[in-house]
Design a protein around this motif. Structure first.
Motif, PDB file in Angstrom:
ATOM      1  N   PHE A  15       0.831  -1.209   0.000  1.00 53.64           N
ATOM      2  CA  PHE A  15       0.000   0.000   0.000  1.00 53.64           C
ATOM      3  C   PHE A  15       0.862   1.253   0.000  1.00 53.64           C
ATOM      4  O   PHE A  15       0.563   2.226  -0.705  1.00 53.64           O
ATOM      5  N   GLN A  16       1.940   1.254   0.777  1.00 52.40           N
ATOM      6  CA  GLN A  16       2.840   2.412   0.798  1.00 52.40           C
ATOM      7  C   GLN A  16       3.433   2.673  -0.578  1.00 52.40           C
ATOM      8  O   GLN A  16       3.477   3.828  -1.042  1.00 52.40           O
ATOM      9  N   THR A  17       3.909   1.630  -1.229  1.00 54.18           N
ATOM     10  CA  THR A  17       4.516   1.767  -2.555  1.00 54.18           C
ATOM     11  C   THR A  17       3.496   2.256  -3.571  1.00 54.18           C
ATOM     12  O   THR A  17       3.806   3.078  -4.445  1.00 54.18           O
ATOM     13  N   LEU A  18       2.268   1.759  -3.460  1.00 50.70           N
ATOM     14  CA  LEU A  18       1.199   2.190  -4.368  1.00 50.70           C
ATOM     15  C   LEU A  18       0.925   3.681  -4.209  1.00 50.70           C
ATOM     16  O   LEU A  18       0.740   4.406  -5.200  1.00 50.70           O
ATOM     17  N   TYR A  19       0.943   4.170  -2.984  1.00 48.79           N
ATOM     18  CA  TYR A  19       0.719   5.603  -2.749  1.00 48.79           C
ATOM     19  C   TYR A  19       1.920   6.438  -3.159  1.00 48.79           C
ATOM     20  O   TYR A  19       1.770   7.602  -3.539  1.00 48.79           O
ATOM     21  N   LYS A  20       3.097   5.861  -3.091  1.00 50.59           N
ATOM     22  CA  LYS A  20       4.275   6.574  -3.588  1.00 50.59           C
ATOM     23  C   LYS A  20       4.132   6.834  -5.091  1.00 50.59           C
ATOM     24  O   LYS A  20       4.396   7.952  -5.571  1.00 50.59           O
ATOM     25  N   ALA A  21       3.686   5.814  -5.819  1.00 53.78           N
ATOM     26  CA  ALA A  21       3.458   5.978  -7.259  1.00 53.78           C
ATOM     27  C   ALA A  21       2.310   6.948  -7.514  1.00 53.78           C
ATOM     28  O   ALA A  21       2.378   7.781  -8.429  1.00 53.78           O
ATOM     29  N   ALA A  22       1.247   6.839  -6.691  1.00 56.44           N
ATOM     30  CA  ALA A  22       0.080   7.714  -6.856  1.00 56.44           C
ATOM     31  C   ALA A  22       0.428   9.173  -6.585  1.00 56.44           C
ATOM     32  O   ALA A  22      -0.230  10.084  -7.102  1.00 56.44           O
ATOM     33  N   ASP A  23       1.484   9.387  -5.806  1.00 53.82           N
ATOM     34  CA  ASP A  23       1.917  10.758  -5.492  1.00 53.82           C
ATOM     35  C   ASP A  23       2.890  11.304  -6.524  1.00 53.82           C
ATOM     36  O   ASP A  23       3.505  12.354  -6.323  1.00 53.82           O
ATOM     37  N   GLY A  24       3.062  10.568  -7.639  1.00 51.08           N
ATOM     38  CA  GLY A  24       3.859  11.067  -8.749  1.00 51.08           C
ATOM     39  C   GLY A  24       5.300  10.620  -8.783  1.00 51.08           C
ATOM     40  O   GLY A  24       6.086  11.124  -9.595  1.00 51.08           O
ATOM     41  N   HIS A  25       5.687   9.667  -7.954  1.00 53.04           N
ATOM     42  CA  HIS A  25       7.070   9.198  -7.920  1.00 53.04           C
ATOM     43  C   HIS A  25       7.241   7.940  -8.778  1.00 53.04           C
ATOM     44  O   HIS A  25       6.341   7.114  -8.868  1.00 53.04           O
ATOM     45  N   GLN A  26       8.408   7.813  -9.362  1.00 48.33           N
ATOM     46  CA  GLN A  26       8.724   6.650 -10.179  1.00 48.33           C
ATOM     47  C   GLN A  26       9.010   5.448  -9.282  1.00 48.33           C
ATOM     48  O   GLN A  26       9.724   5.549  -8.292  1.00 48.33           O
ATOM     49  N   ILE A  27       8.430   4.301  -9.634  1.00 47.02           N
ATOM     50  CA  ILE A  27       8.651   3.074  -8.877  1.00 47.02           C
ATOM     51  C   ILE A  27       9.723   2.237  -9.569  1.00 47.02           C
ATOM     52  O   ILE A  27       9.637   1.979 -10.770  1.00 47.02           O
ATOM     53  N   THR A  28      10.725   1.827  -8.820  1.00 47.15           N
ATOM     54  CA  THR A  28      11.783   1.006  -9.397  1.00 47.15           C
ATOM     55  C   THR A  28      11.297  -0.440  -9.555  1.00 47.15           C
ATOM     56  O   THR A  28      10.291  -0.839  -8.964  1.00 47.15           O
ATOM     57  N   GLU A  29      12.029  -1.194 -10.355  1.00 43.18           N
ATOM     58  CA  GLU A  29      11.682  -2.612 -10.536  1.00 43.18           C
ATOM     59  C   GLU A  29      11.735  -3.361  -9.216  1.00 43.18           C
ATOM     60  O   GLU A  29      10.894  -4.232  -8.946  1.00 43.18           O
ATOM     61  N   LYS A  30      12.711  -3.014  -8.390  1.00 46.94           N
ATOM     62  CA  LYS A  30      12.829  -3.677  -7.095  1.00 46.94           C
ATOM     63  C   LYS A  30      11.632  -3.353  -6.213  1.00 46.94           C
ATOM     64  O   LYS A  30      11.110  -4.226  -5.510  1.00 46.94           O
ATOM     65  N   GLU A  31      11.187  -2.096  -6.220  1.00 50.00           N
ATOM     66  CA  GLU A  31      10.019  -1.708  -5.423  1.00 50.00           C
ATOM     67  C   GLU A  31       8.754  -2.391  -5.937  1.00 50.00           C
ATOM     68  O   GLU A  31       7.884  -2.792  -5.154  1.00 50.00           O
TER      69      GLU A  31
END
Length: 279
Positions: free
Chosen positions: A206-222
């Motif tokens: 959920f944290q990672t999903l919100y990081k992406a939703a807040d406009g940040h790029q998600i790495t392959e590892k994340e």
């Protein structure tokens, strides 16, 4: 297959009798979860499973609630055996399918409901012997699953580490609280801890999903965290993993159309809010 479905319906019937609501019921044909029927079902729940919660307006869940809930499947198997035996002897029927159905109900009822090492039986015997760990687990789950309970109440009334779902309930409530305060960045900038490994991974998903939703790029590892939690009733995270691997916007469109993907209303709300922001 029909015997297993009947067994799970027994759990549902007893749950309703105790003022509970059904979150999940599954069998080989598919799964009902959080108000929606799924034909696709993870292998973990293919044989049969049921999950219910008790809204806190009906009072906190009790030992008797859980015992009757777990006995429901075996009770329905006993009812089925009685009906089938009456049919067999009243109408003088000697049929292999009928005999098989009688034996299946007997075996499933004994193995699940009376066996002290199986899921239902183990819960019943532990509670009757005074072990209350499962009572705490159900109580925490009721807080998390009840949509009428706010995040502040969960954080105030559920102590950390008291059972296997307490920290997960608190972590979801903490995320919800930050959404309400419009403090999205706090959701993924802070470390969330859980003593139960899979629940910690779910919270991190959920944290990672919100990081992406807040406009940040998600790495392959994340993005791998979504693959790791893509199991059981959380199979929707497999779609999220596929989205970050491919960038296919059609996946988001599909997810936006459905109002229910996860076991609890609270999880669904967090998930849908993130998807809307991501879109």
């Amino acid at each position: 297959m029909l015997t297993v479905i009947f067994h799970e319906l027994g759990h549902c019937f007893l749950a309703k009798c105790r003022g509970m609501k059904i979150s999940i019921i599954s069998g080989l044909p598919g799964m009902y979860m959080n108000g929606r029927w799924y034909l696709k079902i993870p292998i973990y729940f293919s044989f049969g499973a049921m999950l219910a919660y008790k809204p806190l307006k009906n009072g906190h869940i009790t030992k008797n609630d859980i015992i009757w809930l777990n006995l429901g499947g075996a009770i329905f198997n006993l009812i089925a055996i009685t009906i089938l035996l009456l049919i067999k002897y009243i109408f003088d029927i000697e049929d292999s399918i009928l005999n098989f159905a009688i034996w299946m109900n007997l075996i499933i009822g004994i193995v699940t409901g009376l066996n002290p090492v199986a899921a239902d039986g183990k819960s019943i015997w532990n509670l009757m012997r005074g072990k209350t760990d499962e009572l705490k687990f159900y109580d925490s789950m009721n807080y998390m699953y009840d949509p009428e309970v706010g995040s502040a109440r969960i954080l105030k009334e559920i102590d950390e580490n008291r059972d296997i779902i307490a920290n997960y309930s608190r972590n979801l409530a903490w995320i919800e609280k930050n959404i309400e305060k419009n403090s999205i960045s706090k959701i993924y900038e802070n470390e969330l801890y859980d003593t139960e490994e899979f629940n910690q991974k779910l919270a991190r998903a959920f944290q990672t999903l919100y990081k992406a939703a807040d406009g940040h790029q998600i790495t392959e590892k994340e993005a791998e965290i979504f693959h790791e939690v893509n199991m059981s009733v959380y199979f929707v995270f497999g779609d999220i993993y596929e989205y970050f691997k491919t960038g296919n916007d059609k996946i988001l469109r599909k997810l936006e159309k459905q109002k229910s993907w996860l076991p609890s209303h609270r999880e669904d709300m967090l998930f849908q809010t993130a998807i809307q922001k991501l879109s």
